[in-house]
Design a protein around this motif. Sequence first.
Motif, PDB file in Angstrom:
ATOM      1  N   ARG A 148      -6.650 -39.328 -82.113  1.00 48.04           N
ATOM      2  CA  ARG A 148      -6.558 -38.369 -81.010  1.00 48.04           C
ATOM      3  C   ARG A 148      -5.707 -38.927 -79.884  1.00 48.04           C
ATOM      4  O   ARG A 148      -5.695 -40.127 -79.620  1.00 48.04           O
ATOM      5  CB  ARG A 148      -7.957 -38.023 -80.476  1.00 48.04           C
ATOM      6  CG  ARG A 148      -8.757 -37.136 -81.393  1.00 48.04           C
ATOM      7  CD  ARG A 148      -9.996 -36.586 -80.731  1.00 48.04           C
ATOM      8  NE  ARG A 148     -10.902 -37.638 -80.271  1.00 48.04           N
ATOM      9  CZ  ARG A 148     -12.165 -37.419 -79.898  1.00 48.04           C
ATOM     10  NH1 ARG A 148     -12.655 -36.202 -79.953  1.00 48.04           N
ATOM     11  NH2 ARG A 148     -12.918 -38.402 -79.501  1.00 48.04           N
ATOM     12  N   ALA A 149      -5.004 -38.029 -79.200  1.00 50.70           N
ATOM     13  CA  ALA A 149      -4.200 -38.378 -78.023  1.00 50.70           C
ATOM     14  C   ALA A 149      -3.065 -39.343 -78.348  1.00 50.70           C
ATOM     15  O   ALA A 149      -2.620 -40.101 -77.479  1.00 50.70           O
ATOM     16  CB  ALA A 149      -5.076 -38.944 -76.901  1.00 50.70           C
ATOM     17  N   GLN A 150      -2.595 -39.337 -79.584  1.00 50.04           N
ATOM     18  CA  GLN A 150      -1.469 -40.171 -79.986  1.00 50.04           C
ATOM     19  C   GLN A 150      -0.202 -39.331 -80.112  1.00 50.04           C
ATOM     20  O   GLN A 150      -0.259 -38.143 -80.426  1.00 50.04           O
ATOM     21  CB  GLN A 150      -1.750 -40.819 -81.344  1.00 50.04           C
ATOM     22  CG  GLN A 150      -2.924 -41.775 -81.359  1.00 50.04           C
ATOM     23  CD  GLN A 150      -2.581 -43.125 -80.763  1.00 50.04           C
ATOM     24  OE1 GLN A 150      -1.430 -43.409 -80.442  1.00 50.04           O
ATOM     25  NE2 GLN A 150      -3.588 -43.962 -80.599  1.00 50.04           N
ATOM     26  N   ARG A 151       0.932 -39.964 -79.872  1.00 49.29           N
ATOM     27  CA  ARG A 151       2.217 -39.334 -80.159  1.00 49.29           C
ATOM     28  C   ARG A 151       2.534 -39.520 -81.637  1.00 49.29           C
ATOM     29  O   ARG A 151       2.299 -40.596 -82.187  1.00 49.29           O
ATOM     30  CB  ARG A 151       3.322 -39.957 -79.303  1.00 49.29           C
ATOM     31  CG  ARG A 151       3.075 -39.817 -77.812  1.00 49.29           C
ATOM     32  CD  ARG A 151       4.195 -40.400 -76.996  1.00 49.29           C
ATOM     33  NE  ARG A 151       3.862 -40.400 -75.585  1.00 49.29           N
ATOM     34  CZ  ARG A 151       4.734 -40.598 -74.605  1.00 49.29           C
ATOM     35  NH1 ARG A 151       6.015 -40.833 -74.896  1.00 49.29           N
ATOM     36  NH2 ARG A 151       4.353 -40.582 -73.347  1.00 49.29           N
ATOM     37  N   LYS A 156       8.804 -34.037 -83.151  1.00 53.56           N
ATOM     38  CA  LYS A 156       7.840 -34.756 -82.326  1.00 53.56           C
ATOM     39  C   LYS A 156       6.616 -33.887 -82.043  1.00 53.56           C
ATOM     40  O   LYS A 156       6.705 -32.663 -81.989  1.00 53.56           O
ATOM     41  CB  LYS A 156       8.474 -35.185 -81.006  1.00 53.56           C
ATOM     42  CG  LYS A 156       9.601 -36.192 -81.159  1.00 53.56           C
ATOM     43  CD  LYS A 156      10.198 -36.539 -79.798  1.00 53.56           C
ATOM     44  CE  LYS A 156      11.350 -37.531 -79.946  1.00 53.56           C
ATOM     45  NZ  LYS A 156      11.965 -37.861 -78.628  1.00 53.56           N
ATOM     46  N   VAL A 211       2.157 -34.216 -80.429  1.00 49.87           N
ATOM     47  CA  VAL A 211       1.048 -35.016 -79.908  1.00 49.87           C
ATOM     48  C   VAL A 211      -0.240 -34.508 -80.548  1.00 49.87           C
ATOM     49  O   VAL A 211      -0.392 -33.311 -80.803  1.00 49.87           O
ATOM     50  CB  VAL A 211       0.935 -34.944 -78.369  1.00 49.87           C
ATOM     51  CG1 VAL A 211       2.165 -35.541 -77.707  1.00 49.87           C
ATOM     52  CG2 VAL A 211       0.712 -33.516 -77.891  1.00 49.87           C
ATOM     53  N   ILE A 220      -2.241 -31.027 -84.136  1.00 50.73           N
ATOM     54  CA  ILE A 220      -1.012 -31.532 -83.529  1.00 50.73           C
ATOM     55  C   ILE A 220      -0.335 -30.395 -82.778  1.00 50.73           C
ATOM     56  O   ILE A 220      -0.158 -29.288 -83.313  1.00 50.73           O
ATOM     57  CB  ILE A 220      -0.062 -32.103 -84.592  1.00 50.73           C
ATOM     58  CG1 ILE A 220      -0.722 -33.293 -85.307  1.00 50.73           C
ATOM     59  CG2 ILE A 220       1.259 -32.543 -83.965  1.00 50.73           C
ATOM     60  CD1 ILE A 220       0.082 -33.813 -86.486  1.00 50.73           C
TER      61      ILE A 220
END
Length: 357
Positions: free
Chosen positions: A96-99, A110, A112, A137
């Motif tokens: 979670r909360a990762q790029r 891209k 998140v 995502i």
Amino acid sequence: MRTESLEFLKQLVNTPSPVGHETRGLRVWLEYVRPFAEETFWDAYGNCVAVLNKGGSPRLMLAAHADEIALVVNYIDEHGFVYVRRMGGVDAAITRAQRVVIHTRNGPVKGVVGNVPPHLTKQEGEPKPPKIHELFIDIGASSRREAERLVRIGDPVTLADEFELLRGDLAIARAFDNRIGTFAVAETLRLLRESNARLEAEVCAVANVQEEVGLLGARQIAYSLKPDVAVVVDVTHATDYPTINKAQHGDVRLGKGPTLTHGGCNHPEVVARLEEVARKVRIPLQHEAMSNTSGTDTDAIFWTRGGIPSALVSLPNRYMHSPVEVIHLKDLEAIPRLLAAFAKSLKKGETFKVKLG
């Protein structure tokens, strides 16, 4: 570490190589290893081999898996949010909360991984870790139709984190598991070639695929290559940080050298030879005991074709299967030196058998 070798390691780690989609990483590996090999080739699924002293005996396979854990696009909802499945041992709680980067046929997209702030959630008791199908995502699309112009079901997904030096010889990255292995076997070929060592053995450096989902590439290439002896290079859990129970998981530390595993699939005579050559070239080793399985390609290779004498050499790695894996570069440099010394020690036609009399 030698400048060119460090640059190779960085490029190898930073090149996405999700399980089942390892092509880009394998191209990097092949480009680097070709000058040190007499022959390179690959099979139907992309298992790559670089050969030195072709026709020598015994045939030594130095194997490492080229894939990294990843996610894969599984569903796109009506608002354009992308849901995933895991490929390999992905921890949903730290995802979670990762790029992230979604690897499509038209190039990278891209995104998140969404994370609902605590202000907007009501929970009783301790929060529960998310399930993988609950992750979504955000790629900035406003509808399914818009998202489907960018990505499609089956596209692999990797985290966006890349290689950095943390302090001194400590380095961080995602996917040191197991780019360090393919790095080590390539560097072994370089050391052997540049030393003009007189070899009796044929040395086959192997970068194999799909370890993270069942040791699949190792099964394929071990069967077709028919090695007489094999050494597998992978990562192992460093246990030198808070909360780790050493009585349960052993005492493995960064900066104290690679580990050698004992028991099970690890042939005692191959292990003994590795210990012997390590002493001769003054490489410090740490030691690990295994129970039922090693959790590495060694488990698949050792029983192939009636049994291939095999051993496992591992690099201590903190925080495995996370975007902040930490290794010690001196430990990593020791592995190619150990493998090169092992290759040089092999006598013409030598075989490894358990001593029963």
